[in-house]
Design an enzyme around this catalytic site. Structure first.
Site, PDB file in Angstrom:
ATOM      1  N   ASP A  42      23.861 -22.206  26.091  1.00  0.00           N
ATOM      2  CA  ASP A  42      23.398 -20.852  26.376  1.00  0.00           C
ATOM      3  C   ASP A  42      23.757 -20.439  27.794  1.00  0.00           C
ATOM      4  OD1 ASP A  42      22.286 -20.447  23.907  1.00  0.00           O
ATOM      5  OD2 ASP A  42      20.248 -20.964  24.503  1.00  0.00           O
ATOM      6  N   LYS A  64      23.878 -15.400  25.734  1.00  0.00           N
ATOM      7  CA  LYS A  64      23.521 -13.997  25.631  1.00  0.00           C
ATOM      8  C   LYS A  64      22.828 -13.631  26.929  1.00  0.00           C
ATOM      9  CE  LYS A  64      22.440 -14.403  20.687  1.00  0.00           C
ATOM     10  NZ  LYS A  64      22.480 -15.865  20.577  1.00  0.00           N
ATOM     11  N   MET A 178      11.455 -12.731  29.989  1.00  0.00           N
ATOM     12  CA  MET A 178      12.407 -11.613  29.989  1.00  0.00           C
ATOM     13  C   MET A 178      11.676 -10.280  30.175  1.00  0.00           C
ATOM     14  SD  MET A 178      14.910 -13.048  26.962  1.00  0.00           S
ATOM     15  CE  MET A 178      13.567 -13.802  26.031  1.00  0.00           C
TER      16      MET A 178
END
Length: 260
Positions: A42, A64, A178
């Site tokens: 990742d 991502k 996030m």
């Protein structure tokens, strides 16, 4: 046991890479990385962790970041399956812990449906590492008896739908992964649902990396606290009385601690 014997050909390990600092890897995670012949990783896997991948091991980025998807989740699932069915020793490196907002369930379901064996190696999740960096606790006897982890990551155009009344109840710590882009909405919604505007907040940026920043303040100032944070900097919001912690002396060689 030889290193590569930890992973059988055609087997997949979902490995927690922790928050970024390679010293926070488990010993098992490091051994599995050394045993792989292909590693899918990742974007949030720290550069120091990637440096542990042997030079002869194939690396595939499937990260991502901030809405810029290099691979859709379905494509990642298929890549893992194809590698396993080709007899590769597969490691899927995920930032933090694979089971905490890591989409591990989707990958396991895809592999399991095809009869591919898989295993999980847990890792330190960012909330734990952030609390440690801030000399704080995620729980506190008599003050914070529970810990709730949620994500504020959304697809473009989607509204942030959370149970604000449940999240605003006192007596627990709230960790929001996030959460930078939605920080203003989060602060307003929690206060509107009854959370005290004076509730301590710690905004943790680039946790465990040399560029780590810990910004402390109150819930009422949450929108202000995140203003200097870049879109590309992984950010965690910790909210609750327990995260006020003990007085912290800033060590500028390691990170930056700000109080607002």
């Amino acid at each position: 046991m030889q290193p590569n014997e930890m992973i059988a050909p055609g087997e997949v390990w979902l490995v927690g890479a922790g928050p970024g600092d390679p010293d926070l890897l488990t010993r098992k995670a490091e051994k599995l990385i050394a045993a792989a012949d292909i590693v899918f990783y990742d974007a949030l896997v720290g550069p120091g962790v990637l440096d542990l991948i042997p030079q002869d091991v194939e690396r595939v980025s499937v990260g991502k970041r901030s809405g810029r998807h290099s691979k859709q989740q379905g494509s990642i699932n298929d890549l893992l399956l194809v590698a396993a069915q080709a007899g590769r020793r597969v490691v899927r490196l995920k930032g933090g812990d694979p089971s905490v907002f890591g989409r591990s369930a989707e990958e396991m379901a895809h592999l399991g449906a095809a009869g591919v064996r898989f295993h999980i190696c847990p890792g330190i999740t960012t909330a734990s590492a952030a609390a440690a960096s801030g000399s704080a606790s995620l729980t506190l006897r008599g003050v914070a008896r529970g810990l709730t982890l949620v994500t504020a990551h959304l697809k473009a155009g989607e509204p942030l739908k959370l149970d604000w009344e449940a999240l605003a109840r006192p007596g627990g710590t709230l960790g929001i992964y996030m959460g930078r882009a939605a920080a203003g909405e989060i602060g307003r919604s929690l206060i509107a649902a009854g959370r005290n505007p004076e509730t301590p907040v710690m905004v943790a940026v680039n946790v465990s990396l040399p560029s780590e920043r810990l910004i402390r303040g109150k819930l009422s100032a949450l929108a202000f606290l995140v203003q200097t944070i870049s879109d590309d900097d992984p950010t965690l919001l910790l909210i609750g009385e327990a995260v006020a912690g003990t007085p912290v002396v800033a060590d500028m060689a390691v990170g930056e601690v700000l109080a607002v």
